[in-house]
Design an enzyme around this catalytic site. Structure first.
Site, PDB file in Angstrom:
ATOM      1  N   HIS A  88       0.691  -1.168   0.319  1.00  9.87           N
ATOM      2  CA  HIS A  88       0.156  -0.193   0.427  1.00  9.87           C
ATOM      3  C   HIS A  88       0.650   1.186  -0.203  1.00  9.87           C
ATOM      4  CE1 HIS A  88      -4.157  -2.490   1.588  1.00  9.87           C
ATOM      5  NE2 HIS A  88      -3.191  -1.893   0.563  1.00  9.87           N
ATOM      6  N   TYR A  98      -9.803   4.828   2.625  1.00 11.95           N
ATOM      7  CA  TYR A  98     -10.585   3.622   2.782  1.00 11.95           C
ATOM      8  C   TYR A  98     -12.307   3.391   3.854  1.00 11.95           C
ATOM      9  CZ  TYR A  98      -5.995   1.038   4.305  1.00 11.95           C
ATOM     10  OH  TYR A  98      -4.512   0.021   4.720  1.00 11.95           O
ATOM     11  N   GLU A 140       1.001   1.664   8.086  1.00 17.38           N
ATOM     12  CA  GLU A 140       1.330   2.424   7.066  1.00 17.38           C
ATOM     13  C   GLU A 140       1.686   3.787   7.216  1.00 17.38           C
ATOM     14  OE1 GLU A 140      -1.972   1.816   4.108  1.00 17.38           O
ATOM     15  OE2 GLU A 140      -1.631  -0.339   4.612  1.00 17.38           O
TER      16      GLU A 140
END
Ligand code: HEM
Length: 172
Positions: A88, A98, A140
């Protein structure tokens, strides 16, 4: 944040049905998601120029299967989360993406499973998605920070490969 036992058991009970109809769910998910041009371009970029709904369905398949598989193995998430987060981050997936993917995925599950997707089932999958999204977004965020820190100041780079990905894009 953790998942309640009843959410877990509802998701696990319906995971085989979701997995079995994974390709259909993927196709529907991408039909919904790609109404948004930014989302479409994120996936196009990751497919290196492959065209058509079939390759988009394959791009979607990791997602649909990941949800189904992951729910079966909640205890053993570490290595899988790391791999997905790295992928990602390489594609510049951001927290604001998201909710869009979540909506498209849940809508697709509802469309494909029909009556089997009761309110209880959909609420359980929404809870599981929110849980996974939270874990991924945290990892992330750390990876983006590490990358930014590593790039501050002057650095020497060695060009190891040049790929002319597409007509107008070259990756160095
Ligand atoms: C809970 C949420 C999510 C899960 C579990 C998930 C899972 C995955 C998995 C398993 C892969 C394949 C990784 C690999 O190749 O090793 C992947 C790739 C990818 N994900 Fe996600 N993902 C999530 C959210 C998102 C969001 C919000 C976006 C934003 C658009 C996104 C975009 C992508 C793209 C573009 C790829 C590459 C597809 C390809 O190369 O075929 N994902 N994801």
């Amino acid at each position: 944040m953790s998942l309640s036992p009843s959410t877990m058991s509802t998701v696990q009970a319906t995971a085989p049905a979701v997995r079995e109809r994974g390709l259909e769910i993927s196709l529907r998910m991408y039909e919904r998601l790609f109404q948004n041009e930014e989302m479409k371009s994120l996936f196009d970029q990751s497919r290196h120029g492959e065209e058509g709904s079939q390759s988009q369905a394959f791009a979607g398949a990791p997602h649909t299967y990941a949800y189904a598989e992951t729910m079966d193995r909640m205890a053993d998430l570490g290595p899988m989360i790391e791999r997905i987060a790295q992928k990602h981050v390489a594609l510049n997936i951001r927290p604001e993406h998201y909710p869009l993917v979540g909506e498209a995925l849940l809508g697709a599950i509802r469309d494909v499973l029909g009556e089997a997707a009761t309110d209880e089932v959909l609420a359980a999958w929404a809870g599981a998605y929110a849980f996974l999204a939270d874990v991924l977004m945290q990892r992330e965020r750390d990876l983006y920070q590490e990358t930014r820190a590593a790039l501050v100041g002057r650095r020497d780079f060695v060009v190891d490969r040049i790929d002319p990905d597409r007509e107008v894009v070259t990756s160095v």
